[in-house]
Structure formats: C-alpha cells, structure tokens
Design an enzyme around this catalytic site. Structure first.
Site, PDB file in Angstrom:
ATOM      1  N   SER A  12      52.664  38.276  57.763  1.00 39.52           N
ATOM      2  CA  SER A  12      51.793  37.658  58.163  1.00 39.52           C
ATOM      3  C   SER A  12      52.038  35.944  57.213  1.00 39.52           C
ATOM      4  O   SER A  12      53.302  36.268  55.832  1.00 39.52           O
ATOM      5  CB  SER A  12      50.657  37.899  58.099  1.00 39.52           C
ATOM      6  N   GLU A  14      50.164  32.810  55.865  1.00 42.52           N
ATOM      7  CA  GLU A  14      48.991  31.967  55.709  1.00 42.52           C
ATOM      8  C   GLU A  14      48.750  30.518  55.231  1.00 42.52           C
ATOM      9  O   GLU A  14      50.032  30.073  55.061  1.00 42.52           O
ATOM     10  CB  GLU A  14      48.280  32.848  54.414  1.00 42.52           C
ATOM     11  N   ASP A 106      33.858  32.474  47.573  1.00 42.42           N
ATOM     12  CA  ASP A 106      34.006  32.182  45.604  1.00 42.42           C
ATOM     13  C   ASP A 106      33.143  30.538  46.065  1.00 42.42           C
ATOM     14  O   ASP A 106      34.219  29.681  46.667  1.00 42.42           O
ATOM     15  CB  ASP A 106      35.168  31.892  44.825  1.00 42.42           C
ATOM     16  N   PHE A 214      45.922  27.579  38.482  1.00 45.04           N
ATOM     17  CA  PHE A 214      45.403  29.126  39.729  1.00 45.04           C
ATOM     18  C   PHE A 214      45.938  30.450  39.495  1.00 45.04           C
ATOM     19  O   PHE A 214      44.634  30.515  40.140  1.00 45.04           O
ATOM     20  CB  PHE A 214      46.130  28.691  41.072  1.00 45.04           C
ATOM     21  N   HIS A 264      52.521  38.869  53.064  1.00 42.66           N
ATOM     22  CA  HIS A 264      52.289  38.393  53.996  1.00 42.66           C
ATOM     23  C   HIS A 264      51.694  36.777  52.567  1.00 42.66           C
ATOM     24  O   HIS A 264      52.128  37.113  52.044  1.00 42.66           O
ATOM     25  CB  HIS A 264      49.972  38.603  53.106  1.00 42.66           C
TER      26      HIS A 264
HETATM   27  P1  FAD Z   1      34.551  41.527  47.547  1.00 42.26           P
HETATM   28  O1  FAD Z   1      34.778  42.507  47.866  1.00 42.26           O
HETATM   29  O2  FAD Z   1      32.869  41.361  47.272  1.00 42.26           O
HETATM   30  O3  FAD Z   1      34.643  42.152  45.282  1.00 42.26           O
HETATM   31  C1  FAD Z   1      33.816  40.213  44.482  1.00 42.26           C
HETATM   32  C2  FAD Z   1      33.578  40.842  43.002  1.00 42.26           C
HETATM   33  O4  FAD Z   1      32.520  41.569  43.687  1.00 42.26           O
HETATM   34  C3  FAD Z   1      34.082  41.994  42.908  1.00 42.26           C
HETATM   35  O5  FAD Z   1      34.826  42.124  40.996  1.00 42.26           O
HETATM   36  C4  FAD Z   1      34.235  43.873  42.883  1.00 42.26           C
HETATM   37  O6  FAD Z   1      34.123  44.713  42.233  1.00 42.26           O
HETATM   38  C5  FAD Z   1      32.334  43.108  43.403  1.00 42.26           C
HETATM   39  N1  FAD Z   1      32.184  44.117  43.932  1.00 42.26           N
HETATM   40  C6  FAD Z   1      32.192  44.400  45.221  1.00 42.26           C
HETATM   41  N2  FAD Z   1      31.521  45.289  45.540  1.00 42.26           N
HETATM   42  C7  FAD Z   1      30.249  44.809  44.671  1.00 42.26           C
HETATM   43  C8  FAD Z   1      29.364  46.591  44.685  1.00 42.26           C
HETATM   44  N3  FAD Z   1      28.801  46.816  45.087  1.00 42.26           N
HETATM   45  N4  FAD Z   1      28.195  46.334  43.239  1.00 42.26           N
HETATM   46  C9  FAD Z   1      28.698  45.878  42.329  1.00 42.26           C
HETATM   47  N5  FAD Z   1      29.820  45.046  42.600  1.00 42.26           N
HETATM   48  C10 FAD Z   1      30.442  44.910  43.206  1.00 42.26           C
HETATM   49  N6  FAD Z   1      38.447  32.827  48.893  1.00 42.26           N
HETATM   50  C11 FAD Z   1      37.621  32.014  49.766  1.00 42.26           C
HETATM   51  O7  FAD Z   1      36.500  31.418  49.767  1.00 42.26           O
HETATM   52  N7  FAD Z   1      38.063  31.910  51.056  1.00 42.26           N
HETATM   53  C12 FAD Z   1      39.591  31.897  51.732  1.00 42.26           C
HETATM   54  O8  FAD Z   1      39.734  32.186  53.563  1.00 42.26           O
HETATM   55  C13 FAD Z   1      39.454  33.238  50.813  1.00 42.26           C
HETATM   56  N8  FAD Z   1      41.136  34.286  51.190  1.00 42.26           N
HETATM   57  C14 FAD Z   1      41.746  34.899  50.666  1.00 42.26           C
HETATM   58  C15 FAD Z   1      42.311  35.662  50.736  1.00 42.26           C
HETATM   59  C16 FAD Z   1      43.732  37.354  50.568  1.00 42.26           C
HETATM   60  C17 FAD Z   1      44.228  37.155  50.710  1.00 42.26           C
HETATM   61  C18 FAD Z   1      43.043  36.453  49.165  1.00 42.26           C
HETATM   62  C19 FAD Z   1      43.407  38.451  48.183  1.00 42.26           C
HETATM   63  C20 FAD Z   1      41.870  36.401  48.477  1.00 42.26           C
HETATM   64  C21 FAD Z   1      40.640  34.913  49.092  1.00 42.26           C
HETATM   65  N9  FAD Z   1      39.956  34.275  49.064  1.00 42.26           N
HETATM   66  C22 FAD Z   1      38.906  33.707  49.814  1.00 42.26           C
HETATM   67  C23 FAD Z   1      38.808  34.195  47.630  1.00 42.26           C
HETATM   68  C24 FAD Z   1      37.771  35.463  47.651  1.00 42.26           C
HETATM   69  O9  FAD Z   1      37.347  34.872  48.334  1.00 42.26           O
HETATM   70  C25 FAD Z   1      37.855  35.517  45.724  1.00 42.26           C
HETATM   71  O10 FAD Z   1      38.829  36.901  45.616  1.00 42.26           O
HETATM   72  C26 FAD Z   1      36.319  36.389  45.703  1.00 42.26           C
HETATM   73  O11 FAD Z   1      35.892  36.360  44.496  1.00 42.26           O
HETATM   74  C27 FAD Z   1      36.170  37.954  46.135  1.00 42.26           C
HETATM   75  O12 FAD Z   1      36.093  38.366  47.123  1.00 42.26           O
HETATM   76  P2  FAD Z   1      36.343  39.446  47.500  1.00 42.26           P
HETATM   77  O13 FAD Z   1      36.491  39.451  49.592  1.00 42.26           O
HETATM   78  O14 FAD Z   1      37.542  40.232  47.766  1.00 42.26           O
HETATM   79  O15 FAD Z   1      34.903  40.011  47.171  1.00 42.26           O
END
Ligand code: FAD
Length: 284
Positions: A12, A14, A106, A214, A264
């Site tokens: 894929s 992006e 974020d 980054f 990806h």
């Molecule tokens: P989560 O899985 O919610 O985790 C975030 C943090 O919270 C982690 O430290 C985790 O350990 C902690 N956590 C989770 N659940 C709990 C809980 N219940 N209790 C305590 N702590 C917890 N960002 C964007 O803004 N736009 C995008 O389009 C985008 N695309 C991305 C695509 C990919 C493939 C990746 C890998 C990242 C992307 N990001 C994007 C970045 C991402 O949004 C950030 O890394 C963000 O900080 C974390 O997102 P997450 O979905 O992993 O969060």
C-alpha cells in the site's frame, strides 16, 4: 513470525492531502505511476482535530475515482467530537469507502487542550464498530520501537491489544530501521495471541535533515552507522538518495524474507523514491 505467513502479501502507498492546486496536479501524476504497480490500497492522512477534514475526503474520492484502486482515509479521534466522527463515517459509507486507518492522532501545537470525546485509538475503533458494524476493514498503528508517550513497551502492547480487541483487522507500523525491533514486536504479539497482520511502514529516505527531525518526534531510531554515512554525504543529495535507496531496499528484502505480510510506503507524495525501491524488490 509463522502466523504472519498465512496472509497474502499486501502493498500500500500513503499520501497526504495536498494544499495547493499544483500539489493536487502532482499527486494525480504520482498516483497514476504508483497505481501501475496494482497496490492493495492507497491511504490518505488526516490532520488531527479535523484540520484536513475536507481535503482528506476530496483526496480519497479523487484517488479512488482516478485509479479505480481501493483508497482508505486515515481518521483520528483527538479533537473531533463523536457527532463529527459519525458524520464522516456516514460520508465514507455513502461513497463506497471500505477501509479506514483508525488513529488517536496528535493535535498540532496551538490547538489547545481539546482532547475530544474519544481518548485513544481503541475508543475510535470501538466507536466505528458501534456505528457501522463490520462495514470497514480497520487498520491501526503499531510501534515496534514503542510509542514515544507510552509508559513502557508492555503498556504499549496492552494499548495495541485494546485496539485488536475493539475490532482492528490489521496494523501498519511506524517506520523503523531496526529489523529486530519489528521481529520482537511481532513475536510479542504472537505470545499474547494477537493474530492480526502487522505490516511494516516503510519511509524512503529523501532528505536526511527532515528524516532526523521527524524521527525525533515519532521515536524512530536512526542507527549510528546510517547517521555516520548520511552525515558524510552532507551537501551531496545524489549520494543521500542512492545510499537511502540501498538501505531501504535491503530492509524491505529482509522483512519480506522473514515473513512480513506486506509493506506500506510513506510516499510523501513522491513516486520516484518509492518506485526505485519497488523496482529493486520486483514484487510484481
Ligand atoms: P493510541 O493507540 O491511542 O496510543 C497513543 C498512546 O496512548 C500510546 O502511548 C499508548 O501506549 C497510550 N495508550 C493507549 N491506550 C491507553 C490506555 N487505555 N491507557 C493508557 N495509555 C494508553 N497522525 C495523524 O494525526 N494523522 C494521520 O493520518 C496519521 N497517520 C498515521 C499512520 C500510521 C501508520 C502511523 C503509525 C501513525 C500515524 N499517525 C497519524 C500518528 C499517530 O496519530 C500518532 O503516533 C499518535 O501519537 C498515536 O496514535 P495511535 O493511533 O497509535 O494512538
């Protein structure tokens, strides 16, 4: 790594939603060049807090129509309300979108402390399942080198488990250069019975200074031997590109050989660096 081999390899690419007309025209060329490689899907990023809400939607529908290839919007929950997220989901359902990359996101600095109603990506996955059942194939993020805000690797694996249990179908990793980190992450998932494909995210090296900046933000370690070589090419962008292509090709080859379920590519809306790696791999 054995359970990973049961899945067909998937590839894929992006994109981010362009801001200017010139960017839109460029992306049309880039998507055509990459579509020729018949990827499983394209994906389009989303600015947390809704900053690219319309542009992400427009880009997703344009890429899908222009290439005929499945295109997945990213969707993040931080800074968006449930009703806003619900509207976006309905818009995607109505437009035949079947895959979403579900994230926490974020918030850009300056957007205040507004967290939104859903705190973590696992809450968003649960919300999407509640609203739309099994309509979407849901991708989530995975961090072989640990998410920078996680308390520990175990806590981050618990967060990953929560996303799988909420209904994620597969995962895409943050980019990394350390293949052992990926191997240990996948092994840890297997030990916990988390049997979804974890697809490595691949960052072609285009500009070393940007990569360093980054990587500091997202917690990806650049090994010393790569830094030393890259720094010796200061002022020589051709050598940076050439060495970057060799390093990332070798990383991809090793990942595929060890049974990674696909790749990806974070294309940064450029086709040449990704295609150079693709042609070296020759996956089809
Ligand atoms: P989560 O899985 O919610 O985790 C975030 C943090 O919270 C982690 O430290 C985790 O350990 C902690 N956590 C989770 N659940 C709990 C809980 N219940 N209790 C305590 N702590 C917890 N960002 C964007 O803004 N736009 C995008 O389009 C985008 N695309 C991305 C695509 C990919 C493939 C990746 C890998 C990242 C992307 N990001 C994007 C970045 C991402 O949004 C950030 O890394 C963000 O900080 C974390 O997102 P997450 O979905 O992993 O969060």
């Amino acid at each position: 790594m054995n359970s990973q081999t049961q899945y067909d390899k998937r590839y894929s690419f992006e994109f981010f939603p362009p801001k200017t007309d010139a960017g839109v025209e460029k992306l049309k060329r880039v998507q055509q060049e990459l579509a020729a490689k018949s990827p499983s899907f394209f994906s389009v990023t989303y600015g947390a807090g809704g900053s690219t809400r319309d542009r992400t939607f427009q880009t997703v529908t344009q890429v899908k129509q222009n290439t005929g290839i499945s295109t997945a919007p990213h969707l993040s929950c931080v800074g968006d309300s449930k009703s806003q997220l619900g509207e976006i989901l309905q818009q995607y359902v109505s437009n035949g979108i079947e895959r979403i990359v579900a994230l926490r996101g974020d918030l850009p600095s300056g957007m205040g402390a507004s967290i939104g109603e859903l705190k973590y990506a696992s809450d968003l996955v649960a919300f999407i399942r509640e609203q739309t059942g099994d309509h979407f194939h849901l991708e989530v993020a995975a961090y072989p080198e640990m998410h920078p805000q996680a308390k520990s690797m175990n806590a981050d694996l618990d967060a990953f488990r929560a996303k799988v249990e909420a209904g994620a179908n597969s995962a895409i990793t943050q980019y990394f250069f350390n293949i052992d980190a990926y191997k240990f992450f996948v092994d840890s998932c297997e030990k916990r019975g988390l049997d979804i494909p974890v697809v490595p995210g691949i960052m072609p090296i285009i500009n070393y200074e940007n990569l360093v900046r980054f990587s500091q933000m997202c917690g990806a370690e650049i090994p010393r031997w790569i830094r030393v070589r890259m720094e010796s090419y200061s002022g020589d962008p051709t050598s940076v590109l050439q060495f970057g292509e060799e390093v990332i090709t070798s990383l991809c080859q090793s990942l595929l050989e060890m049974g990674a379920p696909g790749l990806h590519f974070y294309t940064m809306n450029q086709s040449a660096p990704t295609l150079a790696i693709w042609d070296n791999l020759d996956p089809g």
